[in-house]
Design a protein around this motif. Structure first.
Motif, short mmCIF file in Angstrom:
data_model
loop_
_atom_site.label_atom_id
_atom_site.label_comp_id
_atom_site.label_asym_id
_atom_site.label_seq_id
_atom_site.Cartn_x
_atom_site.Cartn_y
_atom_site.Cartn_z
N SER A 20 0.83 -1.20 0.00
CA SER A 20 0.00 0.00 0.00
C SER A 20 0.86 1.25 0.00
O SER A 20 0.46 2.30 -0.51
N GLY B 37 -2.07 5.62 -9.86
CA GLY B 37 -1.88 5.34 -8.44
C GLY B 37 -3.17 5.11 -7.69
O GLY B 37 -3.25 4.23 -6.82
N LEU B 38 -4.21 5.87 -8.02
CA LEU B 38 -5.51 5.64 -7.38
C LEU B 38 -6.03 4.24 -7.71
O LEU B 38 -6.55 3.53 -6.85
N ASN C 229 -4.92 -2.99 -4.97
CA ASN C 229 -4.11 -3.65 -3.96
C ASN C 229 -4.95 -4.05 -2.75
O ASN C 229 -4.83 -5.16 -2.22
N ALA C 230 -5.83 -3.14 -2.30
CA ALA C 230 -6.68 -3.45 -1.14
C ALA C 230 -7.61 -4.61 -1.44
O ALA C 230 -7.77 -5.53 -0.62
N THR D 23 -4.11 1.70 -5.69
CA THR D 23 -4.54 1.67 -4.28
C THR D 23 -5.79 0.82 -4.11
O THR D 23 -5.87 -0.03 -3.21
N THR E 138 1.42 2.02 -3.51
CA THR E 138 0.27 2.60 -4.19
C THR E 138 0.05 4.05 -3.76
O THR E 138 -0.27 4.91 -4.59
N VAL E 139 0.25 4.34 -2.46
CA VAL E 139 0.16 5.73 -2.00
C VAL E 139 1.22 6.58 -2.69
O VAL E 139 0.98 7.73 -3.07
N SER E 140 2.38 5.98 -2.87
CA SER E 140 3.45 6.68 -3.58
C SER E 140 3.01 7.09 -4.97
O SER E 140 3.29 8.20 -5.43
N ASN E 141 2.30 6.21 -5.64
CA ASN E 141 1.86 6.51 -7.00
C ASN E 141 0.72 7.52 -7.05
O ASN E 141 0.56 8.23 -8.03
N VAL E 142 -0.07 7.59 -5.96
CA VAL E 142 -1.15 8.57 -5.93
C VAL E 142 -0.62 9.96 -5.62
O VAL E 142 -1.00 10.96 -6.25
#
Length: 408
Positions: A151, A262-263, A269-270, A266, A154-158
């Motif tokens: 995660s 990225g969104l 992935n969840a 996220t 993914t936060v990095s990409n958002v």
């Protein structure tokens, strides 16, 4: 499961996920800065052919991916007896040093070497940090533990990748990598402060970890991830030129396209972590089918601004849905060598990164345009689905033979 207060456990998981943020930055920022890197390091080539120089700059991504492939199983084997926290701290030091070297290397060839070196701890970090997170969460949460560390990526990409990409466009790509090195140092301090000590596996040894590589099922799942995931990287590597040259948007829009990816990552992935702990086989099939459809849609609609953003979100979501799924598959295939199983997954993912970037470069160099890598990505995702079905069939045959052997 280690007894910790709820606040301490949350802080520890956030610290481990912050490492995922830093890794996401160092891995994915180059994709949005390829034109800037090409202009700086390959100025003569760029003056003659901007697309050719951008395609060559894509080898930075390939070099990083190859570093992951080499480093993940090697470090997993050599560090089998190391306590997990000490291993994670050592890997973060290596990351910071390699990222600084990437920022200050004076030539394109030296940058390639630095990117390869900086990638060596990548797979081992996700393996060790993922196992550490799973231990903190308790039994039955293996996929969710890895999803928490992922995660961060993914936060990095958002948030992080778009911001650092914009910084690189305005202050220079080298400044972007120096900031990323600072994030690795921040992660090091956070892990040191809040993550508890966790011993290595009692029976852990280099030999035990390496034995996992003798299992055909491990190789089947790894090849499935390497080929199938390459479809995502064939698209994501060239998101910057698709945004500017195909959709006709400004360079300032590239970070927003990365936000869309990225969104999606996220969300995917969840969902992947939740479903993988419940029905692994069905999760893989659903994931690959959805990835095939999303990349095909992207190749058809990315020439329009709305199509670009919707397609980017869908590609990110369906691809990262498969992240925890493939990780859980490899840990299942190598139950006595979880660190190696986790590391091999990262090797497979970055073979995919290398393969997708390289095949996309070939398609662009052949004059097929910036959307050609997406069409290549559809083929790769279809092959991944086929290999996934084969890997599950092979695994089922192995499990059917075990009881019969035991009975004799």
């Amino acid at each position: 499961m280690i007894e910790l207060s709820r606040g301490r456990r949350t802080a520890a998981l956030v610290a481990l996920a912050l490492g995922g943020v830093a890794i996401g930055l160092t891995e994915f920022v180059a994709m949005g800065l390829l034109p800037d890197i090409a202009r700086d390091l390959l100025s003569q080539e760029y003056a003659q052919s901007s697309s050719g120089a951008v395609a060559r700059a894509g080898w930075m991504i390939t070099a990083y991916a190859l570093g992951v492939v080499v480093g993940a199983p090697l470090i997993a084997a050599l560090s089998a007896r190391l306590p997990r926290k000490k291993l994670v701290l050592g890997l973060l030091v290596f990351f910071a040093a390699g990222t600084v070297a990437s920022a200050i290397a004076p030539t394109f060839d030296l940058v390639l070497v630095a990117r390869f070196a900086a990638a060596l701890p990548h797979g081992a970090y996700f393996g060790a940090a993922g196992l550490l997170a799973a231990t903190l969460m308790g039994p039955g949460n293996e996929a969710r533990g890895f999803a928490i560390v992922l995660s961060g990526l993914t936060v990095s990409n958002v948030v992080g990748v778009p911001l650092i990409t914009r910084l690189g466009q305005t202050a220079g790509w080298r400044a972007a990598y120096l900031v990323i090195a600072g994030v690795f140092v921040l992660t090091l301090l956070a892990v040191l402060a809040v993550v508890p000590e966790v011993a290595a596996a009692v029976d852990g040894s280099p030999a035990a970890e390496l034995r996992a590589l003798r299992t055909p099922q491990v190789w089947l799942v790894a090849v499935t991830g390497a080929v199938g995931f390459a479809g995502f990287f064939a698209v994501n590597t060239y998101i910057a030129p698709v945004t500017t040259d195909v959709a006709g948007l400004s360079a300032a829009t590239v970070p927003w396209a990365l936000v869309a990816v990225g969104l999606g990552m996220t969300v995917g992935n969840a969902l992947g972590g939740w479903f993988a702990d419940r029905d692994l086989r069905r999760s893989m099939v659903i994931g690959f089918v959805a990835m095939i459809v999303s990349i095909a849609v992207f190749s058809l609609v990315a020439s329009t601004p709305v199509g670009l953003f919707v397609g980017a979100f869908l590609v990110g979501a369906t691809s990262l849905y498969l992240g925890p799924v493939l990780q859980a598959c490899l840990i299942t295939a190598a139950p006595g060598a979880q660190l190696m199983g986790a590391a091999v997954n990262q090797s497979a993912t970055n073979i995919a990164n290398s393969l997708g970037a390289a095949l996309g470069s070939v398609a662009i160099t052949a004059g097929l345009g910036y959307l050609a890598p997406a069409r290549v990505g559809v083929v790769l995702a279809v092959l991944g689905l086929a290999l996934g079905v084969v890997s599950f069939a092979a695994g089922r045959r192995v499990h059917e033979r075990v009881p019969a052997t035991a009975a004799r």
